[in-house]
Write an enzyme that holds these catalytic residues in place. Sequence first.
Site, PDB file in Angstrom:
ATOM      1  N   ASP A 124     -38.057 -48.151 -16.281  1.00 42.93           N
ATOM      2  CA  ASP A 124     -36.558 -47.958 -15.970  1.00 42.93           C
ATOM      3  C   ASP A 124     -35.572 -49.211 -16.622  1.00 42.93           C
ATOM      4  OD1 ASP A 124     -36.451 -45.685 -14.267  1.00 42.93           O
ATOM      5  OD2 ASP A 124     -37.642 -46.742 -12.607  1.00 42.93           O
ATOM      6  N   ASP A 182     -36.915 -38.352 -15.296  1.00 44.94           N
ATOM      7  CA  ASP A 182     -35.928 -39.523 -15.375  1.00 44.94           C
ATOM      8  C   ASP A 182     -36.292 -40.236 -16.600  1.00 44.94           C
ATOM      9  OD1 ASP A 182     -37.308 -38.829 -12.833  1.00 44.94           O
ATOM     10  OD2 ASP A 182     -35.951 -40.293 -11.618  1.00 44.94           O
TER      11      ASP A 182
END
Length: 401
Positions: A124, A182
């Site tokens: 991330d 994601d």
Amino acid sequence: MKMIKSAYSNERIAGSTLLCLLVIVAISAFSKKDEEINVDKIITLAERQYSMAINANNEPLKFARSVNESGLTVYSKAADWTSGFFAGNLWQLYRFTKKDQWKKYAQKWTVSLAEQQYNATTHDLGFMVNDSYGLGYELTRDDSYKNVIIQASKSLSSRYHPKVGAIKSWDNKIWSYPVIVDNLMNLEMLFWATKVTGDSSYYKIAVQHADTDLKYRFRKDNSSYHVLDFDLSTGKLLAKKTHQGFADSSCWSRGQAWAIYGYTTLYRETNNPKYLQQAIGAADYFLVQTARVKDHIPYWDFQDTAIPNAPRDASAAAIAASGLLELSKYDKQHKERFYGAAVNMLQSLSSPEYLASEGTNGYFLLKHSVGNKPKNSEVDVPLIYADYYFLEALYRYQHYN
């Protein structure tokens, strides 16, 4: 840039007649696009909300994320995947207003993330670093920011394995080698790193990840799976699952929004029409689903059996709206439809149903988002990344040409 005239390749057209008909219905459902959105009024509210948020917490090692059941603000640490969004929102306020106070606040929360450039335990880093340092560098050209983003790109690249051809998402024993939708959102930083350094390895990793994702992520109707799990030793796909959606066979709406946004970005960075084609397909599916909802704000999962009593997800709408505004510039054939859909979502998000009143909502902008419903975590609450993509979408709307 190259444009394509069809939303689907020949192989995706097969069996999709019903979906195409529903898309036509969806086109007629988005009809309010001529109504002006008062962006300046929303930014004034955002300034007041975030000023109060900073007054409530002036500690730059705490990053606002959501609110708890008692209405108190929940903060995360720098290593949390959402940590970069608070600084990102401050940078966006600076971009809108050019006020020095927002630049100073943004710098304060941005530098608190510096150690994350070496964090190789997460996929991330795009969220954490590119949405803080990246936006900061875009607005200031601070060389110290550039160096942090380059190092973060190196750390993110270390999670790539050539056998799978993708960047690993989570490090846990539940999955073998998970790659979640994601993760598409973290690739933009790698493209940036190649442009700045001249090192093509970042670009190549991003493209290979995208190609692996494209091969397995979508069903024939262009709905997306959340989790792809691979065998590291062979590179073969083991399973298509969900983690935050209703079921393995359902479509988690925020995941579909990531797909719209992610593949649109991929097209921008590579000019490869197959990515544009997939962005259009993902968008078509999303709009068919949201056309069934009066205000076009999606349910948290499109197949939740509790619909119409299931919670909505404003974060999914904000992400999709931002992605659709960019997508509409690349797909001339469907420009009006994608632009109109984005504006309709922004109009709903700007209404009292979703936009907070001053001094409420834990000082966040948007209400009614969903984090992880299967775990009953952050359900029907404000979320920091909902605000981020809402502000970004408003900026894209205001500067659309």
